[in-house]
Design a protein around this motif. Structure first.
Motif, PDB file in Angstrom:
ATOM      1  N   ALA A  44      40.356  39.378  38.510  1.00 19.10           N
ATOM      2  CA  ALA A  44      40.572  38.452  39.843  1.00 19.10           C
ATOM      3  C   ALA A  44      39.376  38.376  40.992  1.00 19.10           C
ATOM      4  CB  ALA A  44      42.049  38.984  40.651  1.00 19.10           C
ATOM      5  N   ASP A  45      39.441  37.520  41.699  1.00 24.13           N
ATOM      6  CA  ASP A  45      38.432  37.624  42.834  1.00 24.13           C
ATOM      7  C   ASP A  45      38.479  38.518  43.712  1.00 24.13           C
ATOM      8  OD1 ASP A  45      36.897  35.411  41.791  1.00 24.13           O
ATOM      9  OD2 ASP A  45      38.172  34.045  42.420  1.00 24.13           O
ATOM     10  N   GLN A  46      39.713  39.076  43.890  1.00 21.09           N
ATOM     11  CA  GLN A  46      40.281  40.025  45.126  1.00 21.09           C
ATOM     12  C   GLN A  46      39.989  41.489  44.399  1.00 21.09           C
ATOM     13  OE1 GLN A  46      43.268  37.801  44.626  1.00 21.09           O
ATOM     14  NE2 GLN A  46      45.154  38.996  44.960  1.00 21.09           N
ATOM     15  N   PRO A  47      39.547  42.488  44.856  1.00 22.03           N
ATOM     16  CA  PRO A  47      39.337  43.702  44.274  1.00 22.03           C
ATOM     17  C   PRO A  47      40.580  44.602  43.843  1.00 22.03           C
ATOM     18  CG  PRO A  47      38.628  43.973  46.517  1.00 22.03           C
ATOM     19  CD  PRO A  47      39.069  42.754  46.179  1.00 22.03           C
ATOM     20  N   LEU A  48      40.200  45.464  43.075  1.00 18.84           N
ATOM     21  CA  LEU A  48      41.251  46.469  42.552  1.00 18.84           C
ATOM     22  C   LEU A  48      40.595  47.886  43.170  1.00 18.84           C
ATOM     23  CD1 LEU A  48      43.858  46.990  40.975  1.00 18.84           C
ATOM     24  CD2 LEU A  48      42.324  48.058  38.968  1.00 18.84           C
ATOM     25  N   SER A  49      41.546  48.565  43.961  1.00 13.38           N
ATOM     26  CA  SER A  49      41.116  49.777  44.716  1.00 13.38           C
ATOM     27  C   SER A  49      42.022  50.898  44.496  1.00 13.38           C
ATOM     28  CB  SER A  49      41.040  49.601  46.406  1.00 13.38           C
ATOM     29  OG  SER A  49      40.547  48.296  46.630  1.00 13.38           O
ATOM     30  N   VAL A  50      41.295  52.108  44.531  1.00 16.09           N
ATOM     31  CA  VAL A  50      42.224  53.332  44.487  1.00 16.09           C
ATOM     32  C   VAL A  50      43.296  53.209  45.487  1.00 16.09           C
ATOM     33  CG1 VAL A  50      42.031  55.970  44.662  1.00 16.09           C
ATOM     34  CG2 VAL A  50      40.381  54.573  43.640  1.00 16.09           C
ATOM     35  N   GLY A  51      44.639  53.493  45.299  1.00 18.74           N
ATOM     36  CA  GLY A  51      45.607  53.679  46.181  1.00 18.74           C
ATOM     37  C   GLY A  51      46.500  52.502  46.394  1.00 18.74           C
ATOM     38  N   GLN A  52      45.964  51.252  45.534  1.00 19.01           N
ATOM     39  CA  GLN A  52      46.684  49.901  45.648  1.00 19.01           C
ATOM     40  C   GLN A  52      47.939  49.894  44.884  1.00 19.01           C
ATOM     41  OE1 GLN A  52      43.738  46.915  44.856  1.00 19.01           O
ATOM     42  NE2 GLN A  52      45.345  45.406  44.541  1.00 19.01           N
ATOM     43  N   ARG A  53      49.003  49.419  45.562  1.00 20.50           N
ATOM     44  CA  ARG A  53      50.177  49.207  44.741  1.00 20.50           C
ATOM     45  C   ARG A  53      50.129  47.881  44.028  1.00 20.50           C
ATOM     46  NH1 ARG A  53      53.976  52.556  46.373  1.00 20.50           N
ATOM     47  NH2 ARG A  53      53.202  54.020  48.148  1.00 20.50           N
ATOM     48  N   VAL A  54      50.588  47.839  42.866  1.00 27.15           N
ATOM     49  CA  VAL A  54      50.469  46.919  41.672  1.00 27.15           C
ATOM     50  C   VAL A  54      51.699  46.842  40.993  1.00 27.15           C
ATOM     51  CG1 VAL A  54      48.040  46.792  41.627  1.00 27.15           C
ATOM     52  CG2 VAL A  54      49.216  48.417  40.016  1.00 27.15           C
ATOM     53  N   LEU A  55      51.780  45.691  40.134  1.00 27.02           N
ATOM     54  CA  LEU A  55      52.859  45.747  39.188  1.00 27.02           C
ATOM     55  C   LEU A  55      52.138  45.522  37.769  1.00 27.02           C
ATOM     56  CD1 LEU A  55      54.846  42.622  40.465  1.00 27.02           C
ATOM     57  CD2 LEU A  55      55.722  44.972  40.519  1.00 27.02           C
ATOM     58  N   LEU A  56      52.647  46.326  37.031  1.00 24.87           N
ATOM     59  CA  LEU A  56      52.060  46.436  35.702  1.00 24.87           C
ATOM     60  C   LEU A  56      52.977  45.868  34.747  1.00 24.87           C
ATOM     61  CD1 LEU A  56      50.531  49.634  34.262  1.00 24.87           C
ATOM     62  CD2 LEU A  56      52.238  48.448  32.613  1.00 24.87           C
ATOM     63  N   LYS A  57      52.392  44.934  33.906  1.00 29.12           N
ATOM     64  CA  LYS A  57      53.285  44.192  32.808  1.00 29.12           C
ATOM     65  C   LYS A  57      53.164  44.762  31.580  1.00 29.12           C
ATOM     66  CE  LYS A  57      55.190  39.817  31.004  1.00 29.12           C
ATOM     67  NZ  LYS A  57      55.727  38.734  30.988  1.00 29.12           N
ATOM     68  N   HIS A  58      53.817  45.221  30.846  1.00 33.24           N
ATOM     69  CA  HIS A  58      53.621  45.834  29.496  1.00 33.24           C
ATOM     70  C   HIS A  58      54.619  45.293  28.668  1.00 33.24           C
ATOM     71  CE1 HIS A  58      54.391  48.985  26.349  1.00 33.24           C
ATOM     72  NE2 HIS A  58      53.263  48.662  26.184  1.00 33.24           N
TER      73      HIS A  58
ATOM     74  N   LEU B 271      45.501  40.588  38.382  1.00 35.16           N
ATOM     75  CA  LEU B 271      44.193  41.452  38.634  1.00 35.16           C
ATOM     76  C   LEU B 271      43.388  41.776  37.518  1.00 35.16           C
ATOM     77  CD1 LEU B 271      46.045  43.556  41.355  1.00 35.16           C
ATOM     78  CD2 LEU B 271      44.613  41.537  41.809  1.00 35.16           C
ATOM     79  N   SER B 272      43.902  42.513  36.639  1.00 33.02           N
ATOM     80  CA  SER B 272      43.233  43.127  35.578  1.00 33.02           C
ATOM     81  C   SER B 272      43.922  43.268  34.174  1.00 33.02           C
ATOM     82  CB  SER B 272      42.978  44.574  35.893  1.00 33.02           C
ATOM     83  OG  SER B 272      42.343  44.797  37.361  1.00 33.02           O
TER      84      SER B 272
ATOM     85  N   VAL C  93      35.382  45.137  41.357  1.00 30.58           N
ATOM     86  CA  VAL C  93      35.421  43.559  41.496  1.00 30.58           C
ATOM     87  C   VAL C  93      35.434  42.694  40.273  1.00 30.58           C
ATOM     88  CG1 VAL C  93      34.386  44.050  43.733  1.00 30.58           C
ATOM     89  CG2 VAL C  93      32.894  43.499  41.891  1.00 30.58           C
ATOM     90  N   ALA C  94      35.579  41.526  40.616  1.00 31.46           N
ATOM     91  CA  ALA C  94      35.614  40.313  39.298  1.00 31.46           C
ATOM     92  C   ALA C  94      34.505  40.840  38.428  1.00 31.46           C
ATOM     93  CB  ALA C  94      35.372  39.113  40.046  1.00 31.46           C
ATOM     94  N   ASN C  95      34.870  40.994  37.304  1.00 27.95           N
ATOM     95  CA  ASN C  95      34.132  40.963  35.833  1.00 27.95           C
ATOM     96  C   ASN C  95      33.798  42.629  35.915  1.00 27.95           C
ATOM     97  OD1 ASN C  95      34.052  38.429  35.077  1.00 27.95           O
ATOM     98  ND2 ASN C  95      32.875  37.867  36.709  1.00 27.95           N
ATOM     99  N   ASP C  96      34.232  43.373  36.450  1.00 27.31           N
ATOM    100  CA  ASP C  96      34.032  44.750  36.266  1.00 27.31           C
ATOM    101  C   ASP C  96      34.737  45.421  35.245  1.00 27.31           C
ATOM    102  OD1 ASP C  96      31.902  45.040  38.239  1.00 27.31           O
ATOM    103  OD2 ASP C  96      33.267  46.234  39.671  1.00 27.31           O
ATOM    104  N   ILE C  97      34.163  46.181  34.593  1.00 26.52           N
ATOM    105  CA  ILE C  97      35.148  47.017  33.527  1.00 26.52           C
ATOM    106  C   ILE C  97      35.234  48.410  33.937  1.00 26.52           C
ATOM    107  CG2 ILE C  97      35.016  47.862  31.294  1.00 26.52           C
ATOM    108  CD1 ILE C  97      34.294  45.042  30.313  1.00 26.52           C
ATOM    109  N   GLY C  98      36.281  48.970  34.105  1.00 23.83           N
ATOM    110  CA  GLY C  98      36.150  50.597  34.400  1.00 23.83           C
ATOM    111  C   GLY C  98      37.467  51.228  33.798  1.00 23.83           C
TER     112      GLY C  98
END
Lengths: 446, 311
Positions: A332-346, A417-418, A377-382
């Motif tokens: 995604a264009d918006q970043p992913l940060s430590v502490g962020q609340r997300v949904l996880l689809k598995h 996001l990821s 950020v977008a296109n990062d792998i971590g």
């Protein structure tokens, strides 16, 4: 779009992806595959010819066949993944045509996620470059089972064997170190048509398959006996009609392995057990079904099973966890940060989650790890560590692309996001990381 | 580890699925995902072969229970009577609920104006999108295939549309593995294309394998037609032929079924499924290239209509 009479006999389907930098000749290769396998029809060619003429070009621009959007044609670049279809007498193909431009990583991850094979293009004059290593790394990360190295523009190096051999050797060593299980190197000229569909008359020293021949014969499915059987429940079918008053079936697509009637199963995360009473394969009752068939399972016991649960053989069920360690590609264009609340689809289950840590960011060029980047950020792998609100029956991505993968989603607007892959990043490092995990487990007194 | 010179023989394992089984399984998975995640899904049903195959797949996906979706037909007012009859028969046979969005209503009310060329296909977008909003449908199945057209080749299986039903090809969600993300805000909806990965030939081979009944206009029959823009159009009250156009009786069939004003018939003597499949396999024209006037309006005609909410 494919249509010649001989194609009617093709029975299996292969999904593959192409990766190449801007000037490696990827469009030409795709155009050549489609053209020489007679998959471009008269009206499509006429449309390309007329559009090329309108632009003042003398010869038809085959890239216009694949660049479908107005903006792509205006700018002469490919923006997004496109899917193309062609067939030969032996097989049908779905090609994820991934652009080599700025957003390369997320685009290639998208294309590679469903691919059984990836074609990595290299310009014979330049050899293995950073971009090539990046493509190989993404293919390894996504665990694409087969990788083809297409050494293109052999016509510009006088079809010289040593040029090809050196590139093939360097690439194979690199990709093998990442754990790519099978690599096939083919010297080609997409422009001249050497070894794409027809064998080349200029490279007597090469005795291997053409690109198309290889695509037609590479195994399209895997040894299921080696896979852990997994069945994510998608939907509960309960007709409640006079004809079927007590029918209760669990509908889903087998994610991995095979299931048999009479087998003892465990439902996760609850841990309840039962036995498979019957398998309905879209209208037909069967004794055995395997991935990726969509079926309906019936159980001998009336236990609580709903969408999001996972059915696995009791003898081989994954341990549910709320702590997920994974490699993610941020799309995604918006970043992913430590502490962020997300949904996880598995699989069929979506749960709340929080990003506890981003221990490292990977540089694909040299595979170096940058510790604690704080965000992706977008296109990062971590690497990420995620804590979920509910337990997930997650496998390592290395064991199952289907039950080891997940999405992180922004709960506010639904943005994907990821793309996540649980467990170790590369097969080659598996040994070390396994050791670490084992030590970790020993720390707990089960 | 590296293979330079061998072509392996007989490599498909006994567990390999045929291409039709593999496409069927994928489509069924998509139907079940939507049933599991959305509140009010609907299937766009035109009575054409793609929507007929979609409905067949939906019936298989939820058997022995009923299909948990209703149907939506955008009636241009220029539909083939045989197709409307097929539609109504099918709805009755499976006890389905049918919603109709009528272009003629919009013209009668003065909201839409008839185009000078009489083509009603582009007029479908407004009735369709207003119906979606009025009925609060949150997932709308379409029979679109990526092999049909170059803009459709870029389409996602789950395609998010905003409150105006607009498609923005540059802001699509990446689609990874088989993990479809259908999250949307109130007022938005998702267009879902379970046949994305099917080709025209796959559709026909599947129809043959499953013994699916089709409207008779897909098979060769004698029909009064006239030529317009290089296509054989059916003569009728909808607006053809004009004085300069002459009617003749020809042996034809339809390769796609859309609006009478823009769907052309092809010369054909194929009266059986086998003959149709052989004919398509030998054709050097794409389905839409052979029979659709609306796609020829400009280089990006499909993309432009899709952006506005067309399916």
């Amino acid at each position: 779009m494919t249509t010649t009479a001989e194609h009617l006999s093709a029975t299996t389907l292969l999904r593959f992806a192409t990766a190449g930098s801007v000037d490696d000749g990827k469009s030409t290769l795709v155009g050549r595959l489609l053209h020489d396998s007679k998959s471009i029809l008269t009206d499509q060619l006429e449309a390309v010819e007329s559009a090329s003429r309108n632009r003042g070009q003398e010869t038809p621009d085959l890239a216009l066949l694949t660049d479908g959007l107005r903006a792509e044609r205006e700018q002469g670049i490919t923006i997004d993944v496109a899917y193309r279809y062609f067939a030969t007498a032996r097989r049908r193909f779905i090609l994820a045509d991934t652009p080599g431009h700025v957003q390369y990583t997320r685009n290639m991850v998208t294309g590679a996620s469903t691919a059984e094979l990836a074609v990595v293009l290299v310009d014979a004059r330049n050899g293995v470059v950073e971009q090539t290593r990046r493509h190989a790394a993404v293919a390894a990360l996504l665990r694409v089972p087969h990788v083809v190295l297409a050494v293109n523009k052999m016509d510009l190096v006088e079809y010289a064997e040593p040029v090809f051999a050196a590139i093939a050797e360097e690439f194979t060593a690199y990709a093998a170190s990442l754990g790519v299980p099978e690599i096939t190197a083919i010297p080609i000229s997409a422009l001249a048509g050497d070894n794409v569909v027809e064998p080349s008359a200029h490279m007597d020293w090469y005795g291997g398959p053409t690109v198309l021949e290889h695509l037609e014969t590479v195994p399209a499915s895997h040894d299921l006996t080696a896979c852990h059987a997994r069945f994510p429940v998608q939907y509960v079918i309960r007709p409640q009609t006079a004809e079927h008053p007590d029918y209760r079936g669990y509908a889903g697509q087998i994610a991995a392995g095979a299931f048999r009637v009479g087998e003892q199963i465990t439902v996760l995360p609850s841990g309840r057990t039962s036995t498979i009473a019957g398998i309905d394969a879209l209208g037909q009752s069967v004794d055995i079904a395997w991935a990726p068939q969509s079926v309906t399972l019936r159980l001998t016991d009336d236990i609580d099973v709903s969408r999001g649960d996972l059915i696995a053989p009791s003898s081989d069920a994954p341990a549910p966890t709320q702590d997920v360690e994974a490699t993610v590609c941020h799309v995604a264009d918006q970043p992913l940060s430590v502490g962020q609340r997300v949904l996880l689809k598995h699989t069929t289950r979506t749960v709340k989650a929080i990003v506890k840590d981003i221990p490292s960011r990977l540089t694909l060029d040299d595979l170096s790890q940058h510790p604690n980047p704080g965000k992706l950020v977008a296109n990062d792998i971590g690497r990420v560590v995620v804590r979920t609100a509910e337990p997930l029956a997650l496998d390592a991505y290395a064991d199952s692309r289907r039950t080891g993968s997940f999405l992180l989603i922004d709960p506010a607007d639904g943005t994907t996001l990821s793309a996540g892959m649980a467990g170790d990043a590369f097969a080659a490092t598996a040994g070390q990381v396994h050791e670490a995990v084992q030590q970790d487990e020993e720390g707990w007194d089960f | 580890m590296t293979t330079f010179a061998t072509v392996s023989e007989g490599t498909d394992s006994p567990f390999a699925l045929s291409h039709l089984d593999s496409l069927e399984s994928e489509a069924v998975h998509i139907f079940r995902e939507v049933a599991g995640e959305f509140e009010r899904p609907v299937i766009l049903f035109s009575g054409g072969k793609d929507s007929i195959v979609m409905l067949h797949l939906a019936l298989k996906a939820f058997a022995p229970a009923a299909v948990p979706f209703s149907l939506l037909h955008v009636d241009t007012g220029h539909n083939f009577p045989e197709v409307l009859a097929y539609r109504d028969r099918t709805v009755a046979e499976h006890g389905l609920r049918l919603h109709v969005a009528s272009v003629q209503d919009y013209i009668d009310r003065g909201v839409l104006r008839e185009r000078p060329d009489g083509v009603r296909n582009p007029l479908q977008t407004l009735p369709l999108t207003e119906k979606i909003q009025a009925e609060r449908f949150d997932a709308v199945f379409g029979g679109g295939r990526r092999d049909e057209e170059k803009a459709r080749a870029k389409e996602r299986v789950f395609s998010l549309r905003d409150e105006f039903s607009a498609w923005d090809p540059r802001r699509q969600r990446p689609e990874l593995w088989q993990l479809y993300n259908g999250r949307h805000a109130p007022g938005e909806h998702v267009r879902v294309f379970p046949l994305s990965n099917w080709t025209e030939l796959d559709v026909w081979q599947y129809i043959e394998r499953e013994g699916i009944e089709l409207p008779e206009i897909y098979f060769a029959h004698e029909r009064e037609v006239f030529k317009r823009s290089g296509m054989w159009l059916t003569a009728g009250e909808w607006g053809g032929p004009k004085e300069s156009e002459s009617v003749e009786t020809r042996l034809v069939r339809y390769r796609t079924v859309g609006d009478m004003s823009c769907t052309g018939a092809v010369d054909s003597d194929a009266t059986t499924l086998d003959a149709v499949i052989t004919e398509i396999a030998a054709s050097r024209l794409t389905e839409r290239g052979a029979t659709r006037a609306d796609d020829k309006m400009s280089e990006a005609a499909m993309e432009d209509r899709k952006r506005e909410g067309y399916f």
